[in-house]
Write an enzyme that holds these catalytic residues in place. Structure first.
Site, PDB file in Angstrom:
ATOM      1  N   HIS A  69       0.822  -1.215   0.000  1.00 49.47           N
ATOM      2  CA  HIS A  69       0.000   0.000   0.000  1.00 49.47           C
ATOM      3  C   HIS A  69       0.860   1.271   0.000  1.00 49.47           C
ATOM      4  O   HIS A  69       0.567   2.239  -0.699  1.00 49.47           O
ATOM      5  CB  HIS A  69      -0.921  -0.034   1.226  1.00 49.47           C
ATOM      6  CG  HIS A  69      -1.823   1.138   1.359  1.00 49.47           C
ATOM      7  ND1 HIS A  69      -2.946   1.303   0.588  1.00 49.47           N
ATOM      8  CD2 HIS A  69      -1.762   2.218   2.181  1.00 49.47           C
ATOM      9  CE1 HIS A  69      -3.546   2.436   0.922  1.00 49.47           C
ATOM     10  NE2 HIS A  69      -2.847   3.004   1.888  1.00 49.47           N
ATOM     11  N   TYR A 118       5.589  19.936  -2.545  1.00 53.20           N
ATOM     12  CA  TYR A 118       5.560  18.602  -1.955  1.00 53.20           C
ATOM     13  C   TYR A 118       6.154  18.667  -0.551  1.00 53.20           C
ATOM     14  O   TYR A 118       7.364  18.826  -0.384  1.00 53.20           O
ATOM     15  CB  TYR A 118       6.369  17.655  -2.841  1.00 53.20           C
ATOM     16  CG  TYR A 118       6.324  16.208  -2.436  1.00 53.20           C
ATOM     17  CD1 TYR A 118       5.346  15.366  -2.931  1.00 53.20           C
ATOM     18  CD2 TYR A 118       7.278  15.675  -1.581  1.00 53.20           C
ATOM     19  CE1 TYR A 118       5.307  14.025  -2.587  1.00 53.20           C
ATOM     20  CE2 TYR A 118       7.248  14.337  -1.228  1.00 53.20           C
ATOM     21  CZ  TYR A 118       6.261  13.523  -1.733  1.00 53.20           C
ATOM     22  OH  TYR A 118       6.228  12.196  -1.383  1.00 53.20           O
TER      23      TYR A 118
END
Length: 155
Positions: free
Chosen positions: A88, A113
């Protein structure tokens, strides 16, 4: 002689959007504190800062896109993706990274970011204000510099 263009570390007169993931909030709240500290130290008006909390990191790019379309000088994306026992982590980290870059390229707005991608909680804590600085603070510094650079480039 070449013309050098640089952005200043100045928050005055700029409008900032901040998108923060609620998942791993014990980390992301520290990133937000760091970002707000940087903006405050560099003269940003608190009334010119809007914060959108989203459920998880995967929701950050779309929310950043909505903010970029609303006239912010820069959008700061904050989140923490911590590796677990399944793949994940790789899926989320890769897609969120691509999404943030795509929003910035498509909108022409600096979309910064400020996500931590860490192998464990200890690494995430270190990057959220302890041993390795605060990535939220760093992201806000980048946002100010890029927003001001774009203003210089528009002249």
């Amino acid at each position: 002689m070449p013309n050098i263009m640089e952005g200043q570390l100045e928050g005055r007169g700029l409008k900032f959007g901040i998108v923060v993931s609620r998942f791993n909030e014990f980390i992301t709240s520290r990133l937000l504190d760091g970002a707000l500290d940087a903006l405050n130290r560099h003269g940003a008006d608190p009334g010119a800062i809007d914060i959108a909390w989203v459920p998880g990191a995967f929701e950050i790019p779309l929310t950043a896109q909505k903010m970029a379309a609303r006239g912010y000088d820069a959008v700061i994306c904050l989140g923490a993706v911590i590796r677990g026992a399944t793949p994940h982590f790789e899926y989320v980290a890769a897609e969120v990274t691509k999404g943030i870059a795509q929003v910035s390229l498509n909108s022409g707005v600096p979309v910064i970011y400020g996500l931590i991608t860490a192998d464990n909680i200890e690494q995430a804590i270190e990057r959220a204000g302890t041993k390795a600085g605060n990535k939220g603070f760093d992201a806000a510094m980048t946002a100010m510099e890029m927003a001001n650079l774009f203003k210089v480039m528009a002249r």
